[in-house]
Write a protein that holds these residues in place. Structure first.
Motif, mmCIF file in Angstrom:
data_model
loop_
_atom_site.group_PDB
_atom_site.id
_atom_site.type_symbol
_atom_site.label_atom_id
_atom_site.label_comp_id
_atom_site.label_asym_id
_atom_site.label_seq_id
_atom_site.Cartn_x
_atom_site.Cartn_y
_atom_site.Cartn_z
ATOM 1 N N ALA A 145 0.339 91.441 11.277
ATOM 2 C CA ALA A 145 0.235 92.603 10.385
ATOM 3 C C ALA A 145 -1.134 92.664 9.730
ATOM 4 N N PHE A 165 6.568 97.591 8.673
ATOM 5 C CA PHE A 165 6.525 96.594 9.731
ATOM 6 C C PHE A 165 7.922 96.002 9.912
ATOM 7 N N GLN A 188 1.885 103.093 10.057
ATOM 8 C CA GLN A 188 1.020 103.171 8.877
ATOM 9 C C GLN A 188 0.421 104.563 8.736
ATOM 10 N N SER A 225 5.314 98.722 14.189
ATOM 11 C CA SER A 225 4.365 98.873 13.078
ATOM 12 C C SER A 225 4.056 100.351 12.884
ATOM 13 N N GLN A 281 9.047 94.731 6.364
ATOM 14 C CA GLN A 281 8.050 94.820 5.290
ATOM 15 C C GLN A 281 7.681 96.277 5.025
ATOM 16 N N LEU A 321 -1.784 92.342 15.491
ATOM 17 C CA LEU A 321 -0.665 93.219 15.177
ATOM 18 C C LEU A 321 0.536 92.394 14.699
ATOM 19 N N TRP A 342 2.856 94.220 -0.294
ATOM 20 C CA TRP A 342 4.065 94.358 0.527
ATOM 21 C C TRP A 342 5.294 93.885 -0.242
ATOM 22 N N SER A 369 -3.025 97.242 12.205
ATOM 23 C CA SER A 369 -1.986 98.033 12.858
ATOM 24 C C SER A 369 -2.581 98.851 13.989
ATOM 25 N N ARG A 397 -4.403 99.155 17.769
ATOM 26 C CA ARG A 397 -4.851 98.679 19.083
ATOM 27 C C ARG A 397 -5.374 99.890 19.836
ATOM 28 N N ASP A 407 2.818 101.635 16.425
ATOM 29 C CA ASP A 407 2.656 100.818 17.623
ATOM 30 C C ASP A 407 3.895 99.938 17.739
ATOM 31 N N ARG A 445 2.418 101.347 4.699
ATOM 32 C CA ARG A 445 2.554 100.619 5.957
ATOM 33 C C ARG A 445 3.991 100.114 6.074
#
Lengths: 366, 155
Positions: free
Chosen positions: B105, A85, A78, A76, A102, B102, A114, B108, B110, A41, A83
């Motif tokens: 964090a 970021f 995952q 983002s 991250q 989001l 993280w 993740s 939506r 996203d 994950r």
């Protein structure tokens, strides 16, 4: 002395190596993992603000009229195991920052370890909205949660590791904890500066944070929490060598029908090492109330205040730190995720007061 | 020769007009907002609370299936009713809450947004475990499986 220098050189070198390793790992990370079911996203925040200042400071330290435009890109990604970021921020004055980067390993579905550069979880506003002007109802941030490079007194970012997890609590609720450990920025005559992932590196010392947030229901937005942190902040070209800062506090965000209340109380203790200035502490609190008249219009007010701030020698380094403020504003949501806000504030910094009239347009895409 | 309406004729006309308007009209269809699943999704029952959690980005798993909610932006009225009656928030507050998670964090995820009905129906048909909300008549016309009724217009 030599022993200290050798040790510090080693620590500094290790940090630089860690930064480079982190950068390689973080950037290459998503492309190295096996193709698994994943989702990603992104958000793009844009905002433009205009300020008109009045009061005794205008003409000396403060321009009468100012404007700024900013943009933030957030990404983002995952899958079941990892994950990633990233958050990049740019401003019209040429400021550019890799605010967060991250890389996380899922230890359990709701638990992630993280490594990277993070928002400091000491407080509420800083992690909740950060650069997302559209997300926060108001134009301004509370003074105690101001960004460190804009006169804030608490480091905004750190580089290191973070463990976060959300666990069920009670029938409907959940408990989220965030534990961070790493290095924070340094202090010079211009103020605090967070550690950078790229570019020239300043001195850095340890920071540790713990924040607990309780949400009575996963289907609600109410949150109540506590935070505790300690920051060792090296001082550069000042008459002390280091600040040992302890931050503790509570926060709440709650809805009563169309009324939203957001607030936090901070207790600060600052010890200046190797100087004659000594130590001190102060308390700061803010409370913001917003009332949603309808999906379009939201008037809001906020009060901020400090107690004991005259006794903290650390605050003498922060002439622009807002110690008290009263503000009222009006937000209008329109179009597809756009907002227009107008805000009037009366603020106190040290012994001076000034007024702000601000207008801001903000948006987010998609 | 001119002939005017007699009194009896006026009364008769009045009765005729009154009767015409008094005739029972065809019953207006009561609007129903429903939760629907594509044919690729398993038949399950969800509570309204679980639907709310789903749309707030909380993972809801039932019978080993994790559901993917889709946001129907193709029908503005359906979206507004869903926000008011199921999520209990205005659209802007809901969207900001999701984005804030989001940004932190903390999540993740939506719910994907669809601005055309064609794309929405296509996503429902091709992606397993997807759910969305729409008017009952549209769901029936599209041959979708209705999981539950979310809201019914007062008669």
């Amino acid at each position: 002395m030599n022993h200290f220098l050798v040790r510090w050189t080693f620590v500094h070198g290790a940090l630089r190596t860690l930064h480079v390793a982190m950068l390689i790992g973080l950037i290459a990370g998503p492309s190295l993992v096996n193709a698994q079911e994943s989702n990603h996203d992104y958000l793009i925040f844009l905002d433009a603000s205009a300020y008109h200042h009045s009061g005794t400071l205008v003409g000396d330290d403060l321009k009468r009229n100012e404007g700024e435009a900013k943009g933030t890109f957030l990404y983002s990604w995952q899958n079941d195991r990892y994950r990633f970021f990233a958050e990049a921020h740019v401003a019209d004055e040429g400021e550019a920052e890799l605010a967060r980067l991250q890389w996380g390993w899922r230890l359990a579905p709701q638990t992630t370890a993280w490594v990277g550069r993070f928002h400091n979880p000491q407080g509420y506003w800083n992690t909740q909205y950060h650069h997302g002007a559209y997300l926060q109802t108001s134009i301004s941030r509370p003074g105690i949660e101001q960004f460190d490079d804009m006169g804030g007194v608490i480091p905004s970012h750190f580089i290191g590791v973070q463990l976060d997890s959300t666990q069920p609590a009670g029938n409907e609720g959940s408990l989220r904890y965030e534990f961070g450990l790493g290095v924070s920025g340094e202090l010079d005559e211009k103020g605090l500066e967070s550690p950078l992932l790229v570019g020239p590196q300043g001195s850095a010392k340890t920071t540790a944070s713990l924040r607990l947030a309780y949400m009575p229901s996963e289907a609600e937005l109410d949150t109540f929490g506590v935070f505790l942190g300690q920051n060792r902040i090296p001082a550069k070209e000042l008459d002390f060598r280091e600040v040992r800062q302890t931050v503790a506090g509570i926060f709440a965000n709650m809805y009563i029908k169309d009324l939203r209340l957001t607030g936090a109380v901070f207790f600060m203790r600052d010890e200046l090492e190797d100087g004659t200035a000594g130590a001190g502490g102060f308390a700061n609190a803010y409370l913001q109330a917003e009332y949603q008249l309808n999906p379009v219009w939201t008037p809001y007010v906020r009060a901020e205040g400090s107690h004991g701030d005259a006794d903290d020698p650390y605050l003498m380094q922060f002439h622009d730190f807002v110690r008290a403020r009263r503000l009222l504003g009006l937000r209008r949501d329109f179009g597809r995720k756009q907002a227009l806000k107008v805000e009037y504030a009366r603020s106190r910094i040290e012994t001076d007061r000034y007024n702000d009239l601000a207008v801001q347009w903000s948006m987010v895409f998609p | 020769m001119k002939r005017g309406l007699s009194l009896a004729g006026v009364v008769l006309l009045a009765i005729l007009v009154a009767n015409t308007f008094a005739l029972p009209l065809p019953a207006a269809e009561v609007r129903r907002l429903v939760l629907v699943a594509g044919n690729a999704s398993p038949a399950v029952s969800l509570s309204q609370e679980e639907v709310r959690k789903l749309y707030l980005g909380v993972l809801v798993t039932k019978e080993g299936k994790t559901f993917l909610p889709l946001c129907n932006h193709a029908d503005k009225l359906a979206y507004e009713i869903f926000m008011q009656k199921v999520v209990f928030m205005s659209g802007p507050v809901y969207e900001r809450a999701l984005m804030s998670r989001l940004v932190r964090a903390a999540s993740s995820f939506r719910p994907p947004e669809y601005t055309t009905e064609k794309e929405l129906l296509q996503a429902l048909a091709t992606t397993p475990n997807t759910l969305t909300y729409m008017w009952a008549d549209k769901a029936e016309a599209a041959g979708l499986r209705i999981v539950m009724e979310l809201w019914r217009e007062k008669e």
